[in-house]
Design an enzyme around this catalytic site. Structure first.
Site, mmCIF file in Angstrom:
data_model
loop_
_atom_site.group_PDB
_atom_site.id
_atom_site.type_symbol
_atom_site.label_atom_id
_atom_site.label_comp_id
_atom_site.label_asym_id
_atom_site.label_seq_id
_atom_site.Cartn_x
_atom_site.Cartn_y
_atom_site.Cartn_z
ATOM 1 N N LYS A 141 -5.913 -35.066 -13.586
ATOM 2 C CA LYS A 141 -6.260 -35.326 -14.988
ATOM 3 C C LYS A 141 -6.860 -36.733 -15.150
ATOM 4 O O LYS A 141 -6.850 -37.526 -14.216
ATOM 5 C CB LYS A 141 -5.013 -35.143 -15.867
ATOM 6 C CG LYS A 141 -4.406 -33.724 -15.804
ATOM 7 C CD LYS A 141 -5.313 -32.721 -16.416
ATOM 8 C CE LYS A 141 -4.901 -31.277 -16.518
ATOM 9 N NZ LYS A 141 -3.719 -30.685 -16.053
HETATM 10 C C1 LIG Z 1 -2.850 -29.424 -16.641
HETATM 11 C C2 LIG Z 1 -2.684 -28.670 -17.891
HETATM 12 C C3 LIG Z 1 -1.426 -28.333 -18.419
HETATM 13 C C4 LIG Z 1 -0.153 -28.536 -17.666
HETATM 14 O O1 LIG Z 1 0.060 -29.827 -17.268
HETATM 15 P P1 LIG Z 1 1.213 -30.187 -16.234
HETATM 16 O O2 LIG Z 1 1.373 -31.653 -16.468
HETATM 17 O O3 LIG Z 1 0.684 -29.870 -14.880
HETATM 18 O O4 LIG Z 1 2.411 -29.415 -16.570
HETATM 19 C C5 LIG Z 1 -1.364 -27.708 -19.638
HETATM 20 N N1 LIG Z 1 -2.461 -27.394 -20.321
HETATM 21 C C6 LIG Z 1 -3.692 -27.670 -19.840
HETATM 22 C C7 LIG Z 1 -4.880 -27.305 -20.644
HETATM 23 C C8 LIG Z 1 -3.836 -28.299 -18.604
HETATM 24 O O5 LIG Z 1 -5.059 -28.547 -18.129
#
Ligand SMILES: *Cc1c(COP(=O)(O)O)cnc(C)c1O
Length: 379
Positions: free
Chosen positions: A184
């Site tokens: 991210k």
């Molecule tokens: C990555 C992601 C999540 C989940 O995030 P985690 O921190 O891995 O639990 C939820 N929603 C979206 C749109 C994502 O891209």
């Protein structure tokens, strides 16, 4: 596999290493001042009164649902073009989801009109997801929420530092949820944040994040409290000091890195303009976090062969997303659903590499590979 251009890459340096070593030296590993500092800085950047560091965005979304008292019998409208956690978080509470289609090929965020059509007497909430860091149509969606007395959760996993009309994403609705997963915009390995401007929700989130307990280990350590009560069925959804320290270091780079993502996005758009691709979000209002660079292949192209060709050129690509309603688990639960625009994107979308440190040369390497792939008669 050694990629010439990977899909994503961390911007980690001595700042992150120093931040972690500092935690080790302090010998306090969880729910301490570093986490509080991270929360304060994140809240300030996003115009939120309250921020809570958590283990990941999946539990952030679950906490949001719990704080808003979503329960069995309720319905929550969610996008199907998202990561499965967006929808799973609702199912954890025993409530049901209703999937809404996206606006179209130019804008992959949820269609407000679809939200309106999916509202029933059981509907309690809307979860929006700012795809790729591009704002959903929040003015219209907040209008609908007010009209039907619904609450809004923003899945802002792609959108730290993004805004619409100058207002940060994550505070348009009642609760905003962020992810700090490795790939991210702000990466801590695992990690997440819940933000809100509502004091009533903040109190609930604070309790639910840590076993429903009235005092925390840290308060007791500091001599502020000796015992505690448990007020609700809580969880251990906490982040720790090491991840928070990484978060602070990464937060300091976020604006600059989002600007770099924007720069590579603009370059991609310019270089790919003459190709038979749909480039979504060319005219979407707001300041995107430019988390992803999605393209839609021509309808008759084979995505599998395209991605295979890109791999042979050393370029890693991905798909965002196989629609949630098409997964076996969801098909068994809800049967066959029709969301034609989501399905079309689910079949044609390819995500090209995008990360702050990639540089002009790597963008051009990717563009060249795409150009070659589209000239290849077998694709
Ligand atoms: C990555 C992601 C999540 C989940 O995030 P985690 O921190 O891995 O639990 C939820 N929603 C979206 C749109 C994502 O891209």
């Amino acid at each position: 596999m050694e990629w010439r251009v990977p899909l994503a890459d961390l911007d980690y340096g001595p700042e992150e290493a120093d931040a972690v070593l500092n935690v080790l030296k302090r010998k306090w590993l969880t729910m301490g001042e570093i986490t509080q500092d991270f929360e304060r800085a994140f809240a300030e950047m996003h115009g939120a009164k309250y921020a809570f560091g958590v283990a990941n965005a999946t539990v952030a979304l679950h906490l949001a649902c719990l704080a808003l008292e979503i329960q069995p019998g309720d319905e929550v409208i969610v996008p199907s073009l998202s990561f499965v956690a967006t929808s799973n978080a609702v199912l954890y509470t025993g409530a049901n989801v209703r999937f809404a289609d996206i606006l179209g090929l130019e804008n992959l965020t949820v269609d407000p009109e679809e939200i309106r059509q999916k509202i029933t007497s059981r509907t309690k909430a809307i979860i929006v997801m700012h795809y790729g860091g591009y704002p959903c149509q929040m003015e219209e969606i907040t209008r609908i929420a007010r009209e039907y007395n619904l609450v809004i959760i923003e899945d802002a996993a792609h959108a730290p530092g993004a805004s619409l009309n100058g207002k940060p994403l994550g505070i348009w609705g009642d609760i905003g949820c962020f992810s700090f997963f490795s790939n991210k915009n702000l990466s801590t390995g695992e990690g997440g944040m819940v933000i809100t401007n509502r004091e009533d929700l903040a109190e609930k989130i604070r309790l639910l994040r840590s076993h429903g307990m009235t005092t925390l280990t840290y308060d007791r350590h500091r001599g502020h409290a000796f015992s505690y009560d448990v007020l609700s069925l809580g969880y251990n959804y906490r982040i720790d000091e090491i991840h928070s320290a990484l978060g602070i270091a990464q937060l300091q780079k976020l604006s600059r890195n989002n600007a770099l993502r924007r720069q590579w996005t603009d370059l991609y758009r310019q270089e790919l303009a003459d190709l038979p691709l749909v480039l979504p979000f060319t005219s979407t209002p707001g300041e995107s976090a430019c988390h992803l660079f999605p393209v839609l292949l021509p309808a008759k192209a084979s995505r599998e062969r395209f991605m295979q060709f890109m791999r042979e050129q050393g370029v890693q690509t991905s798909i965002h997303y196989p629609p949630i309603h098409s997964f076996s688990y969801y098909r068994e639960k809800y049967g066959h659903l029709s969301l034609p625009r989501t399905e079309m994107v689910g079949l044609r979308e390819v995500t090209l590499p995008l990360y702050p440190t990639m540089g002009e040369e790597k963008v051009k390497t990717v563009v060249q590979a795409v150009r070659k792939a589209l000239q290849n008669a077998e694709i």
